[in-house]
Motif scaffolding. Structure first.
Motif, PDB file in Angstrom:
ATOM      1  N   VAL B 168       0.830  -1.209   0.000  1.00 40.83           N
ATOM      2  CA  VAL B 168       0.000   0.000   0.000  1.00 40.83           C
ATOM      3  C   VAL B 168       0.865   1.260   0.000  1.00 40.83           C
ATOM      4  O   VAL B 168       0.489   2.297  -0.561  1.00 40.83           O
ATOM      5  N   ASN B 169       2.007   1.165   0.638  1.00 39.19           N
ATOM      6  CA  ASN B 169       2.855   2.343   0.812  1.00 39.19           C
ATOM      7  C   ASN B 169       3.473   2.824  -0.500  1.00 39.19           C
ATOM      8  O   ASN B 169       3.790   4.006  -0.639  1.00 39.19           O
ATOM      9  N   ILE B 170       3.666   1.927  -1.458  1.00 44.27           N
ATOM     10  CA  ILE B 170       4.401   2.290  -2.672  1.00 44.27           C
ATOM     11  C   ILE B 170       3.702   3.389  -3.483  1.00 44.27           C
ATOM     12  O   ILE B 170       4.310   4.420  -3.771  1.00 44.27           O
ATOM     13  N   PRO B 171       2.413   3.226  -3.831  1.00 48.79           N
ATOM     14  CA  PRO B 171       1.770   4.335  -4.539  1.00 48.79           C
ATOM     15  C   PRO B 171       1.758   5.619  -3.724  1.00 48.79           C
ATOM     16  O   PRO B 171       1.830   6.713  -4.304  1.00 48.79           O
ATOM     17  N   ILE B 172       1.696   5.481  -2.410  1.00 47.28           N
ATOM     18  CA  ILE B 172       1.702   6.702  -1.584  1.00 47.28           C
ATOM     19  C   ILE B 172       3.020   7.446  -1.760  1.00 47.28           C
ATOM     20  O   ILE B 172       3.044   8.661  -1.948  1.00 47.28           O
ATOM     21  N   ILE B 173       4.138   6.712  -1.731  1.00 48.38           N
ATOM     22  CA  ILE B 173       5.434   7.386  -1.941  1.00 48.38           C
ATOM     23  C   ILE B 173       5.449   8.033  -3.311  1.00 48.38           C
ATOM     24  O   ILE B 173       5.795   9.195  -3.471  1.00 48.38           O
ATOM     25  N   TYR B 174       5.053   7.257  -4.318  1.00 47.17           N
ATOM     26  CA  TYR B 174       5.216   7.709  -5.685  1.00 47.17           C
ATOM     27  C   TYR B 174       4.364   8.945  -5.970  1.00 47.17           C
ATOM     28  O   TYR B 174       4.826   9.897  -6.584  1.00 47.17           O
ATOM     29  N   PHE B 175       3.117   8.932  -5.513  1.00 46.85           N
ATOM     30  CA  PHE B 175       2.219  10.026  -5.863  1.00 46.85           C
ATOM     31  C   PHE B 175       2.192  11.146  -4.825  1.00 46.85           C
ATOM     32  O   PHE B 175       1.494  12.132  -5.011  1.00 46.85           O
ATOM     33  N   SER B 176       2.941  10.963  -3.725  1.00 45.03           N
ATOM     34  CA  SER B 176       2.859  11.948  -2.645  1.00 45.03           C
ATOM     35  C   SER B 176       3.119  13.368  -3.134  1.00 45.03           C
ATOM     36  O   SER B 176       2.467  14.301  -2.691  1.00 45.03           O
ATOM     37  N   VAL B 177       4.058  13.524  -4.087  1.00 46.42           N
ATOM     38  CA  VAL B 177       4.379  14.890  -4.522  1.00 46.42           C
ATOM     39  C   VAL B 177       3.258  15.491  -5.356  1.00 46.42           C
ATOM     40  O   VAL B 177       3.203  16.703  -5.539  1.00 46.42           O
ATOM     41  N   GLN B 178       2.369  14.625  -5.887  1.00 48.82           N
ATOM     42  CA  GLN B 178       1.231  15.176  -6.625  1.00 48.82           C
ATOM     43  C   GLN B 178       0.027  15.400  -5.726  1.00 48.82           C
ATOM     44  O   GLN B 178      -0.727  16.336  -5.895  1.00 48.82           O
ATOM     45  N   TRP B 179      -0.147  14.479  -4.758  1.00 44.62           N
ATOM     46  CA  TRP B 179      -1.335  14.553  -3.915  1.00 44.62           C
ATOM     47  C   TRP B 179      -1.248  15.690  -2.904  1.00 44.62           C
ATOM     48  O   TRP B 179      -2.225  16.314  -2.559  1.00 44.62           O
ATOM     49  N   TRP B 180      -0.075  15.892  -2.349  1.00 41.51           N
ATOM     50  CA  TRP B 180       0.093  16.947  -1.363  1.00 41.51           C
ATOM     51  C   TRP B 180       1.110  17.941  -1.918  1.00 41.51           C
ATOM     52  O   TRP B 180       1.975  17.565  -2.706  1.00 41.51           O
ATOM     53  N   ASN B 181       1.037  19.198  -1.505  1.00 42.54           N
ATOM     54  CA  ASN B 181       2.102  20.102  -1.928  1.00 42.54           C
ATOM     55  C   ASN B 181       3.274  19.976  -0.962  1.00 42.54           C
ATOM     56  O   ASN B 181       3.315  20.574   0.084  1.00 42.54           O
ATOM     57  N   THR B 182       4.201  19.149  -1.373  1.00 40.84           N
ATOM     58  CA  THR B 182       5.334  18.838  -0.510  1.00 40.84           C
ATOM     59  C   THR B 182       6.487  19.788  -0.785  1.00 40.84           C
ATOM     60  O   THR B 182       6.466  20.527  -1.764  1.00 40.84           O
ATOM     61  N   LEU B 183       7.491  19.718   0.064  1.00 42.68           N
ATOM     62  CA  LEU B 183       8.700  20.494  -0.207  1.00 42.68           C
ATOM     63  C   LEU B 183       9.499  19.804  -1.310  1.00 42.68           C
ATOM     64  O   LEU B 183      10.206  20.430  -2.084  1.00 42.68           O
ATOM     65  N   HIS B 184       9.351  18.498  -1.364  1.00 39.61           N
ATOM     66  CA  HIS B 184      10.046  17.719  -2.379  1.00 39.61           C
ATOM     67  C   HIS B 184       9.489  18.074  -3.753  1.00 39.61           C
ATOM     68  O   HIS B 184       8.282  18.187  -3.925  1.00 39.61           O
ATOM     69  N   GLN B 185      10.372  18.223  -4.742  1.00 42.52           N
ATOM     70  CA  GLN B 185       9.899  18.581  -6.082  1.00 42.52           C
ATOM     71  C   GLN B 185       9.235  17.399  -6.756  1.00 42.52           C
ATOM     72  O   GLN B 185       9.383  16.266  -6.326  1.00 42.52           O
ATOM     73  N   GLY B 186       8.527  17.682  -7.843  1.00 40.28           N
ATOM     74  CA  GLY B 186       7.858  16.626  -8.594  1.00 40.28           C
ATOM     75  C   GLY B 186       8.863  15.769  -9.348  1.00 40.28           C
ATOM     76  O   GLY B 186      10.080  15.987  -9.288  1.00 40.28           O
ATOM     77  N   ALA B 187       8.332  14.776 -10.079  1.00 33.86           N
ATOM     78  CA  ALA B 187       9.211  13.872 -10.816  1.00 33.86           C
ATOM     79  C   ALA B 187       9.803  14.571 -12.036  1.00 33.86           C
ATOM     80  O   ALA B 187       9.096  15.260 -12.767  1.00 33.86           O
ATOM     81  N   SER B 188      11.107  14.393 -12.241  1.00 31.21           N
ATOM     82  CA  SER B 188      11.748  14.963 -13.427  1.00 31.21           C
ATOM     83  C   SER B 188      11.576  14.045 -14.622  1.00 31.21           C
ATOM     84  O   SER B 188      11.579  14.481 -15.754  1.00 31.21           O
ATOM     85  N   VAL B 189      11.469  12.758 -14.331  1.00 26.00           N
ATOM     86  CA  VAL B 189      11.319  11.786 -15.397  1.00 26.00           C
ATOM     87  C   VAL B 189      10.040  11.008 -15.120  1.00 26.00           C
ATOM     88  O   VAL B 189       9.892  10.410 -14.064  1.00 26.00           O
ATOM     89  N   SER B 190       9.095  11.049 -16.043  1.00 23.25           N
ATOM     90  CA  SER B 190       7.889  10.255 -15.837  1.00 23.25           C
ATOM     91  C   SER B 190       7.437   9.706 -17.178  1.00 23.25           C
ATOM     92  O   SER B 190       7.927  10.103 -18.233  1.00 23.25           O
ATOM     93  N   VAL B 191       6.479   8.782 -17.099  1.00 21.55           N
ATOM     94  CA  VAL B 191       6.099   8.024 -18.293  1.00 21.55           C
ATOM     95  C   VAL B 191       5.421   8.909 -19.339  1.00 21.55           C
ATOM     96  O   VAL B 191       5.690   8.809 -20.526  1.00 21.55           O
ATOM     97  N   ASN B 192       4.541   9.785 -18.856  1.00 19.20           N
ATOM     98  CA  ASN B 192       3.694  10.482 -19.818  1.00 19.20           C
ATOM     99  C   ASN B 192       4.177  11.887 -20.171  1.00 19.20           C
ATOM    100  O   ASN B 192       3.466  12.671 -20.775  1.00 19.20           O
ATOM    101  N   GLN B 193       5.393  12.246 -19.763  1.00 21.77           N
ATOM    102  CA  GLN B 193       5.887  13.588 -20.061  1.00 21.77           C
ATOM    103  C   GLN B 193       7.320  13.524 -20.536  1.00 21.77           C
ATOM    104  O   GLN B 193       8.048  12.592 -20.209  1.00 21.77           O
ATOM    105  N   ALA B 194       7.708  14.528 -21.330  1.00 14.97           N
ATOM    106  CA  ALA B 194       9.108  14.609 -21.718  1.00 14.97           C
ATOM    107  C   ALA B 194       9.925  14.919 -20.469  1.00 14.97           C
ATOM    108  O   ALA B 194       9.484  15.675 -19.612  1.00 14.97           O
ATOM    109  N   PRO B 195      11.100  14.310 -20.339  1.00 16.46           N
ATOM    110  CA  PRO B 195      11.904  14.558 -19.144  1.00 16.46           C
ATOM    111  C   PRO B 195      12.274  16.033 -19.019  1.00 16.46           C
ATOM    112  O   PRO B 195      12.601  16.677 -20.014  1.00 16.46           O
TER     113      PRO B 195
END
Lengths: 149, 247, 222, 232
Positions: B168-195
């Motif tokens: 259960v924890n894995i999707p939470i880690i992965y999407f945490s930067v999208q679900w909450w406004n964290t201090l951690h930046q978003g993903a630089s490399v993802s499947v559906n976007q140019a890096p």
């Protein structure tokens, strides 16, 4: 109830419970479960009163003023629609720059100034060499200029 | 070319297959590591906002990815072992856990080293960091549960259950930067976007990711071999192996 | 045959013969293989006695027959179907009394019997319970907490379940241990009666006890 | 006298039987229940002694302290959840009973919550007053504990089942269960903090509610499975 019916009832109850759970999660994400508040939320008084909280946004261009004799810094945080003035005494992180992301923790003073105890820089996910960044910036300026003409 | 894959699902034949594969993966890991580090530290340009400090992504990002990826792989093997009672897949899960924990620790540690100069703090309790820390606890829990149980069959199954619950924890880690406004930046490399990254930087990072994969496979295979020897110590093929080793 | 005070009602044994069958059953504990290639077959009205020295895997085999643990290899079938796939259906037809009686120290004798029989799927009233307890020689102790009873009396509380259950297959691990002469005699009668009514019994025992049954099978473990 | 209490005559009452049985056992062994409650009270009371009596500080700490103490207290009682049934063989009987095992487990979990979780919920306002919490914050604290402590029992049951009969099971159970408790802790104490800060706290409670429903569906099932593994 026959065992088969009982099993069916349990499955229905389980699915219903999971349905309720997902509604609750969606509901929670509608509201603000936040690490920091935006200046708009601060302006709308949606933030803790008399309590410490975090404010996040971009450092307004040209707003940073340093005192000569101390490490106190004045700047403002903006999310383009609202701007909140911030005062902070201490050492700023390397990435603290005008126009860049910042998260500050502190309290609102009576005069509407945010007194920060801690300032953290929030950088974005873009990585590129300085020349590329300059080129991008020039392109953006050129586009802006051509739009305003 | 027909390979009988089922042949390798028995510990004895997998043991020798793994023995042949380890040097290949280890060599690949070393070569990729040297390449990746060279590109990362000598060829990749300085970043426009973070300067030289950004270079920690060449270790941090692969480690963070591996920490999550290995957990999923571990849970899959464990679940597979639980469902089909296949000993080898449970052994794989047991072998993955320490490497996964190592990468999780590495991701947290390098992230903290990065956080101090960049954000201005070593640690912050935002969703991304907290959920990654929970991941480390989950790995530790899995390992200690397995260590506490003497009967290997029970250890495999109990570990599998806790590993599956922790997924259960894995999707939470992965999407945490999208679900909450964290201090951690978003993903630089993802499947559906140019890096969002210059290509040399991206290449260095991806090579480091491949290096981590090769390293993980080599180390995990090595560990599986040891676990096989331990668990199968009463069988004749292990006894023969030891006799050969002495002779 | 002596009469056994309490009459079980609604015996639902089907009269088509059922067979409990073990095919090449193996047991591994830790690294050690306790037994392998064990075959057995038990029909209605039959008694299966599992014998063997300490540590030969008698209890392990009985636990496998209950569905508490899986054989390392091989299969145990009830009426031709592997018990692993039958689960609750199978559990409804069996009663297991192990080393641990499944008796709670803090509950009274009656409470224990009521709860354990409810758990086994046949609820009884406290009147029924006291009749059964009288039969098994615990009359007058119905409302004592089990912790004040002697070892033999506790054993009787556990065995009382046999008198209220409605199951075909009884799996008993050392049922005669700690019982006095009278209780041994009583249990023998209960077992004989169950077998006559087309029940099935699997048990381990060290004592030589002759039970009259139409078919007695011995299974020796080493 | 007590056997009449246990006399339920409706069909499929096993779920109720097991709850009544566990409650009866808890009544016969009152000290076990009281120990958990005292532990909770003592841990919460230790903080003012160690950090000093400054009321502002205490008020800020209160939600976190009460939640951490509740979490530790409920964890302390987890070991007892199955161990006595395991030792006297009743757990074996439950595993081979024709009743649905997840339902039995749910009954046991509910009984566990009634004797350990609920007293903590009822005790919390008293302890909150020690920390000078305002009354509406006390209310949110109680609500958050009321939704959150059942989740602790449900998830804790998995850990208790997995560590059954192991050496050092007590420490191990905390290692397994605490990481899974963290979200409940965050949102539980978060709700109270949000309320004290004058911000909307409903989102926190919704999330704990979601955890409750998800664990209500899956935890008994996983626990049942774990019990079969542990007793094999």
């Amino acid at each position: 109830m026959k065992p088969r019916h009982k099993k069916l009832a349990m499955i229905v109850a389980g699915v219903a419970a999971l349905g309720v759970a997902s509604v609750l999660v969606l509901d929670a994400f509608q509201s603000n479960l936040v690490f920091f508040f935006t200046p708009t939320q601060v302006a709308a008084k949606e933030v803790p009163i008399g309590k410490s909280f975090r404010i996040g946004g971009l450092v307004t261009e040209g707003s940073v003023q340093r005192e000569d004799t101390s490490t106190t810094v004045y700047f403002s945080v903006t999310d383009t629609s609202h701007t909140i003035p911030v005062v902070y005494t201490g050492i700023l992180p390397d990435l603290f720059k005008e126009g860049k992301g910042v998260v500050a923790q502190g309290k609102m003073s009576d005069r509407g100034i945010f007194k920060a105890d801690e300032v953290l820089a929030k950088h974005d996910e873009n990585y590129m060499p300085p020349e590329a960044a300059e080129a991008l910036e020039r392109a953006a300026k050129a586009q802006k200029a051509s739009l305003s003409e | 070319m027909a390979i009988n894959w089922f042949k390798y699902s028995s510990p004895a034949s997998f043991y020798s297959l793994a023995g042949k594969m380890i040097p290949l993966f280890a060599a690949a890991a070393v070569i990729l590591l040297i390449m990746g580090l060279y590109i990362g530290f000598f060829i990749a340009p300085t970043d426009f906002q973070q300067g030289e400090a950004y270079r920690i992504i060449f270790i941090h990002v692969p480690a963070a990815w591996m920490s999550m990826f290995l957990y999923v792989v571990m849970a899959c093997w464990a679940g597979f072992g639980l469902a089909f009672n296949t000993r080898l897949s449970s052994m794989m899960a047991t072998a993955i856990a320490p490497t996964g924990a190592m990468f999780t620790f590495l991701a947290l540690w390098t992230g903290s080293l990065w956080g101090k100069p960049m954000w201005g703090t070593w640690w912050v309790w935002d969703a991304r960091l907290t959920s990654e820390l929970i991941l480390l606890f989950l790995y530790i829990g899995f390992m200690s549960l397995q260590a506490a149980i003497d009967d290997p069959r029970r250890a495999d199954k109990a570990g599998a259950i806790i590993a599956l619950v922790g997924v259960v924890n894995i999707p939470i880690i992965y999407f945490s930067v999208q679900w909450w406004n964290t201090l951690h930046q978003g993903a630089s490399v993802s499947v559906n976007q140019a890096p969002a990254m210059a290509s040399t930087m991206l290449m260095g990072m991806l090579i480091m990711v491949f290096a981590s994969w090769m390293y993980s496979i080599a180390v995990i295979l090595k560990r599986v071999r040891i676990i096989i020897l331990e668990r199968e110590s009463h069988t004749t093929w292990v006894a023969e192996l030891q006799k050969d080793g002495v002779a | 045959m002596l009469s056994i005070g309490y009459n079980r009602k609604l015996l639902s044994y089907p009269f088509i013969p059922i067979v409990l069958q073990g095919i090449k059953v193996a047991c591994v504990r830790g690294d050690r293989e306790l037994f392998k290639d064990i075959n057995f077959s038990l029909g209605t009205g039959g008694l299966l006695q599992v014998r063997g020295p300490n540590g030969s895997g008698k209890t392990s085999l009985l636990r496998m027959m209950c569905g508490l643990s899986l054989p390392a290899s091989g299969e145990i079938c009830w009426d031709g179907v592997s018990i692993g796939t039958l689960n609750e259906e199978y559990f409804a037809r069996t009663t297991y009394i192990g080393h641990l009686g499944g008796v709670k120290d803090d509950l009274t004798v009656t409470e224990n019997l009521c709860i354990s029989s409810a758990m086994a799927g046949s609820e009884i009233s406290s009147d029924d319970a006291s009749k059964v307890l009288n039969t098994i020689g615990l009359g007058g102790r119905e409302h004592l907490p089990v912790k004040v009873l002697s070892q033999g009396q506790r054993r009787r509380v556990a065995l009382a379940r046999l008198l209220v259950c409605n199951t075909t297959l009884w799996i008993l691990d050392e049922p005669f241990v700690a019982l006095d002469v009278a209780a041994v005699q009583l249990l023998r009668e209960i077992l004989e009666r169950h077998l006559q009514q087309n029940g099935m019994v699997v048990m381990t025992t060290h004592q030589e006890i002759d039970i009259n049954a139409s078919s007695i099978t011995q299974l020796q473990l080493f | 006298m007590h056997h009449r209490l246990l006399n339920c005559n409706y069909f499929d009452a096993m779920f109720l039987w097991i709850i009544k049985r566990d409650l009866l056992l808890a009544v016969r062994r009152r000290s076990d229940v009281l120990i958990t409650l005292f532990f909770f009270v003592i841990v919460v009371s230790l903080f003012p002694l160690s950090v000093g009596p400054e009321m502002n500080l205490l008020r800020t700490m209160a939600p976190g302290v009460v939640w951490v103490a509740a979490l530790l207290a409920s964890m302390l009682s987890l070991n007892r959840m199955f161990s006595s049934d395991y030792q006297d063989g009743t757990l074996e009987q439950m595993l081979i009973s024709p009743q649905s095992l997840p339902l039995l487990v749910l009954g046991k979990t509910l009984a566990h919550w009634l004797v350990t979780g609920l007293p903590l919920v009822l005790m919390a306002p008293v302890l909150g007053i020690q920390y000078d919490l305002p009354s509406d914050a006390l209310f949110v604290l109680v609500i958050s504990l009321l939704i959150g402590t059942p989740v602790l029992s449900l998830i804790g049951a998995i850990g208790a089942a997995l560590t059954l009969g192991l050496r050092g099971g007590g420490v191990l159970v905390s290692l397994l269960v605490l990481p899974l408790y963290i979200p409940i802790l965050i949102f539980g104490s978060g709700a109270v903090e949000a309320n004290m800060a004058g911000v909307d706290f409903a989102a926190h409670l919704s999330l704990i509610g979601a955890f409750f429903f998800v664990s209500l569906v899956f935890a008994p099932w996983v626990t049942a499975w774990s019990l079969r593994v542990s007793l094999e």
